[in-house]
Design a protein around this motif. Structure first.
Motif, PDB file in Angstrom:
ATOM      1  N   SER A   1      -4.837 -15.386   0.543  1.00 23.34           N
ATOM      2  CA  SER A   1      -5.442 -16.711   0.660  1.00 23.34           C
ATOM      3  C   SER A   1      -6.413 -16.945  -0.487  1.00 23.34           C
ATOM      4  CB  SER A   1      -6.180 -16.838   1.981  1.00 23.34           C
ATOM      5  OG  SER A   1      -7.495 -16.385   1.838  1.00 23.34           O
TER       6      SER A   1
ATOM      7  N   LEU B   1      -9.213 -18.447  -0.241  1.00 23.12           N
ATOM      8  CA  LEU B   1     -10.516 -18.782   0.339  1.00 23.12           C
ATOM      9  C   LEU B   1     -11.645 -18.384  -0.595  1.00 23.12           C
ATOM     10  CD1 LEU B   1      -9.986 -17.606   4.015  1.00 23.12           C
ATOM     11  CD2 LEU B   1      -9.822 -19.931   3.117  1.00 23.12           C
TER      12      LEU B   1
ATOM     13  N   THR C   1     -14.803 -10.745   6.303  1.00 27.49           N
ATOM     14  CA  THR C   1     -14.261 -10.092   7.488  1.00 27.49           C
ATOM     15  C   THR C   1     -13.957  -8.636   7.155  1.00 27.49           C
ATOM     16  OG1 THR C   1     -12.109 -10.990   6.815  1.00 27.49           O
ATOM     17  CG2 THR C   1     -13.292 -12.186   8.524  1.00 27.49           C
TER      18      THR C   1
ATOM     19  N   SER D   1       3.029  -0.403   3.852  1.00 26.73           N
ATOM     20  CA  SER D   1       2.574  -1.613   4.553  1.00 26.73           C
ATOM     21  C   SER D   1       2.201  -2.678   3.526  1.00 26.73           C
ATOM     22  CB  SER D   1       1.382  -1.295   5.466  1.00 26.73           C
ATOM     23  OG  SER D   1       0.274  -0.883   4.699  1.00 26.73           O
ATOM     24  N   VAL D   2       2.236  -3.938   3.947  1.00 32.39           N
ATOM     25  CA  VAL D   2       1.939  -5.042   3.039  1.00 32.39           C
ATOM     26  C   VAL D   2       0.556  -5.612   3.358  1.00 32.39           C
ATOM     27  CG1 VAL D   2       2.631  -7.322   2.245  1.00 32.39           C
ATOM     28  CG2 VAL D   2       4.372  -5.596   2.752  1.00 32.39           C
ATOM     29  N   LEU D   3      -0.341  -5.497   2.393  1.00 32.80           N
ATOM     30  CA  LEU D   3      -1.681  -6.083   2.531  1.00 32.80           C
ATOM     31  C   LEU D   3      -1.560  -7.574   2.252  1.00 32.80           C
ATOM     32  CD1 LEU D   3      -4.805  -5.241   2.754  1.00 32.80           C
ATOM     33  CD2 LEU D   3      -4.808  -5.499   0.278  1.00 32.80           C
ATOM     34  N   ASP D   4      -1.862  -8.384   3.251  1.00 31.00           N
ATOM     35  CA  ASP D   4      -1.663  -9.825   3.124  1.00 31.00           C
ATOM     36  C   ASP D   4      -3.032 -10.498   2.980  1.00 31.00           C
ATOM     37  OD1 ASP D   4      -0.952 -12.440   3.267  1.00 31.00           O
ATOM     38  OD2 ASP D   4      -0.310 -12.396   5.362  1.00 31.00           O
ATOM     39  N   GLN D   5      -3.548 -10.476   1.765  1.00 29.27           N
ATOM     40  CA  GLN D   5      -4.870 -11.050   1.491  1.00 29.27           C
ATOM     41  C   GLN D   5      -4.720 -12.065   0.366  1.00 29.27           C
ATOM     42  OE1 GLN D   5      -8.059 -10.032   3.070  1.00 29.27           O
ATOM     43  NE2 GLN D   5      -6.435  -9.567   4.526  1.00 29.27           N
TER      44      GLN D   5
ATOM     45  N   GLN E   1     -10.485  -5.554  -3.535  1.00 27.97           N
ATOM     46  CA  GLN E   1     -11.285  -5.180  -4.703  1.00 27.97           C
ATOM     47  C   GLN E   1     -10.933  -3.784  -5.199  1.00 27.97           C
ATOM     48  OE1 GLN E   1     -13.174  -7.287  -6.247  1.00 27.97           O
ATOM     49  NE2 GLN E   1     -13.363  -8.894  -4.711  1.00 27.97           N
TER      50      GLN E   1
ATOM     51  N   ASP F   1     -13.779  -5.523   1.568  1.00 31.59           N
ATOM     52  CA  ASP F   1     -12.906  -6.323   0.713  1.00 31.59           C
ATOM     53  C   ASP F   1     -11.925  -5.383   0.023  1.00 31.59           C
ATOM     54  OD1 ASP F   1     -11.746  -8.339  -0.633  1.00 31.59           O
ATOM     55  OD2 ASP F   1     -13.535  -8.999  -1.704  1.00 31.59           O
ATOM     56  N   VAL F   2     -10.930  -4.962   0.789  1.00 31.19           N
ATOM     57  CA  VAL F   2     -10.000  -3.918   0.343  1.00 31.19           C
ATOM     58  C   VAL F   2      -9.326  -4.294  -0.979  1.00 31.19           C
ATOM     59  CG1 VAL F   2      -7.891  -2.675   0.954  1.00 31.19           C
ATOM     60  CG2 VAL F   2      -9.635  -3.107   2.700  1.00 31.19           C
TER      61      VAL F   2
ATOM     62  N   LEU G   1       0.842  -1.196   0.000  1.00 29.05           N
ATOM     63  CA  LEU G   1       0.000   0.000   0.000  1.00 29.05           C
ATOM     64  C   LEU G   1       0.882   1.253   0.000  1.00 29.05           C
ATOM     65  CD1 LEU G   1      -2.823  -1.213   2.441  1.00 29.05           C
ATOM     66  CD2 LEU G   1      -2.721  -1.291  -0.066  1.00 29.05           C
TER      67      LEU G   1
END
Lengths: 467, 467
Positions: free
Chosen positions: B180, B182, B187, B174-178, B193, B190-191, B170
């Motif tokens: 997975s 799944l 939760t 910082s590192v967006l860790d999404q 997106q 849905d950043v 970002l």
């Protein structure tokens, strides 16, 4: 004129409720676990009325709680106990604005129920491929705001995948007009994606363009008796290898779930002569008339029996038999509810990790809380199970419930260790807010807070929820 | 130590280019229409190196231009002519981190090309169902950042539908860790997106979990000769009625497009004895071995001929014949390019409106600019055509190009009047920024600006693009 009166006027004649007796059902959540306070419920009939209400709320710094069918499972659709906020119900926004069979889409307002969407699609010889237990009550606005799932996600995706367009009132009272059903539109940030799953904290979804699909012309359904979740996963792999995305549903259920159903619903019968530890309900569909799916399903199950993955299988030879098999699956949540409350979880892990997750989490609960009865069932095909801990036999839930937070932390820790999500399809609401902060990706949480402040700087939208 | 030197150090050995000759290809866009300036290109090999670069850029207020394969069609992947920004290329982030056949997913880094994704999926007996002309060069990071489309969107959706997870840096480093894979995860917002389709203005996509599907085991392909786009739409309706979502591709092409291909590519031959005004290339697929799709396609086309919607049809009886039919479609963009530039548009309208759109926009251009030759072709099944205006015969593009802005405004006005989008799959970049402001939904534009400021308050990410 005070703010509440101005908001009533904006909602128009018949557009509000302030009689405490009539407000009561809107203050209590679906599971009966949470009771909030509010003195006023508004029921605007149009997007413009709703936009006027939001502008007044912004002007007077009044919190607004969006409410559709109020079937939310995590407390997002009722006000907080502190009071002060106004409930805004979509009860009167119920028009089916357009059904376009050729375009495979329809446009409905937020207060239309899921059952009504199904009916409108069927009338146009199409299908809306998302269904869940509360379909007669749950509304489109709520389904979008929680990005609802259900039993056909494996093939068709969640509400996000089925939402082509959105009309929404943003927290500044402006109307986001993204209602087109276009399949392709790359003109900047897809702002509507933020509203999907935002649980009403970024604005009101007032209408949506939803994707329809061809009605299935061929269906094949079977129930398999199995030894374990690992055997069910092997069956799922085998089926996907044989028929790919024609696997519509793949639901995993334990024997204990069936026993609950048989105890509570004597009309539901066991199709097998003997009990099996686990069951998988499988449904294949095809949009093509006369597609020989039943043969494909029978041959895949015969091979699975031969390989030792499946102990026994029954096939639905008629729509009645199909309904009887689905009654076993759909009966589990109400049967469990009728037997009494439990500590519930709605977790997802990568599909292939599900057997390992169940194998680790179940004994962990049984060790930590002797006698506690685990009930794990759900959408194996999506890696999503409802993983509930019921009190020991003879122990009242009111006594057991004090263990809830510790059980939940344990289940969530195991979920995250398996690369999973602590909320697969129910959302966060107020119920899972602390756990989201404890376990969520810090960069994502930080971005979420920045987005919330950017779009709702006054914090009027669904205060206390999610963040 | 100055900022550039610190950024070079962060990128590690071999992690930068500042030789003007080597920089040159990175300053020019794919269509050769735009040339930017930059003195430095960084090539971090890891997410951590990239995060360090972003933190330095934030500290020193230096703009960063993400670049993958640099095949963007709207100018988003090259720096602006003013200079001052640093290009950050994903050329060295090329690992396939994981392929999980059972889970139908893979995880790749941003610099992996689309062709490499195809190969990795095929090696696991799966398919990644998105393809486009630039597949050998276009990278995953760019495909996600422009929410790329292609020829299979009708069945499988755009890049957004195929992106299960994202890892991103970002604008605050910082590192967006999404990341997975799944299928269900509710939760909070849905950043990820927002990053999809953001054209690099909200951060760097560094890796992605992509959805795979079963490989088609049966394929049926045909080319139909038709009188008009309306006849093609009738054929599409008929096919979807007969086989539902088994229609993988439905591409519309005019005779003028074929003539371009025949002129530029003598090896490509006309499969029909006579010319037709329009053509539809149709492909059905099934994941099931031996599924009799060819029969279904032949019977639907026979019925369409009977009904007068289709004049003639040829079927691919082998993979060679199938490739020959696709060569007609895939040959159009390079044949058009070889003949010279044109004023290009990439618009979408609701599928059922496409014939009306073409019928209105074509004569409008021919009236306004006598002799101008319209070429409309593309993905009728998605409501998306590439609608290009070529100069009159004998007129040089350099003379004709001054008409570009007026032609584009006309085409966009007609698009919007039909409920369409001015950028279906190519994005905004710098090319369509003014038109987005002129025609975009004000509430959406305002929300976009608020989100940009919230996530990139210093404005360092891809300055000058999109907004």
């Amino acid at each position: 004129m005070n703010a509440f009166q101005a908001m009533k006027d904006a909602a128009g004649p018949g557009g509000w409720i302030d009689d405490p007796a009539l407000l009561e059902p809107h203050l209590n959540d679906w599971r009966g676990r949470k009771r909030g306070r509010a003195e006023l419920l508004l029921r605007p009939a149009t997007t413009d009325q709703l936009a006027a209400i939001v502008r007044l709320a912004a002007q007077h710094r009044i919190g607004l709680v969006p409410q559709g069918g109020n079937t939310s499972l995590c407390g997002a659709s009722v006000p907080e106990p502190e009071g002060g906020a106004v409930i805004v119900s979509t009860t009167r926004m119920r028009r089916v604005r357009q059904v376009d069979a050729a375009d495979h889409s329809l446009v409905v307002e937020a207060g239309v129920t899921l059952s009504e969407v199904h009916a409108a699609a069927e009338a146009a010889d199409r299908m809306f491929p998302l269904s869940l237990g509360a379909k007669g009550t749950a509304t489109v606005g709520g389904l979008i705001s929680t990005n609802a799932g259900g039993v056909q996600v494996l093939r068709y995706g969640t509400m996000r995948a089925l939402t082509l367009g959105i009309e929404a009132v943003l927290p500044d009272g402006s109307v986001l007009d993204q209602l087109s059903a276009l399949r392709k539109d790359n003109t900047g940030y897809d702002v509507k994606q933020l509203l999907i799953g935002a649980e009403g904290t970024l604005g009101f979804v007032t209408a949506a363009a939803l994707k329809l699909v061809a009605r299935p012309r061929a269906v094949a359904t079977a129930l398999a008796g199995l030894a374990s979740p690992a055997a069910a996963l092997a069956l799922l792999d085998r089926l996907r290898g044989a028929v790919g995305d024609q696997v519509d549903s793949f639901e995993l259920m334990p024997r204990t779930g069936f026993d609950l159903v048989f105890a509570q619903m004597p009309e539901v019968r066991d199709p097998f002569g003997a009990a099996h530890p686990w069951y998988a309900l499988v449904e294949l569909t095809s949009p093509r008339d006369g597609d020989p799916l039943a043969e494909a399903l029978e041959s895949a199950l015969a091979a699975a029996i031969e390989a030792g993955d499946v102990a026994d299988a029954v096939f639905a030879a008629s729509e009645t038999q199909r309904a009887a098999l689905w009654a076993l699956r759909e009966g589990i949540p109400p049967a469990e509810r009728a037997e009494g409350p439990s500590v519930k979880h709605d977790v997802s892990v990568p599909v292939a990790r599900m057997p390992a997750f169940i194998a680790e989490a179940t004994p962990a609960i049984e060790r930590g809380w002797p006698g506690a009865r685990v009930l794990a069932f759900g959408h194996l095909g999506d890696g999503n199970v409802h993983f509930n801990a019921r009190p020991p036999l003879g122990v009242d839930y009111e006594v057991f419930r004090e263990n809830g937070p510790a059980i939940t932390r344990l289940v969530n820790d195991i979920t995250v260790a398996h690369g999973g999500s602590i909320s697969a399809e129910h959302g966060i609401g107020t119920l899972k807010r602390d756990e989201l902060v404890r376990l969520g990706d810090p960069a994502k949480l930080s971005a979420m807070r920045a987005i919330k402040v950017a779009l709702d700087p006054l914090g009027i939208m669904n205060p206390g929820k999610l963040l």
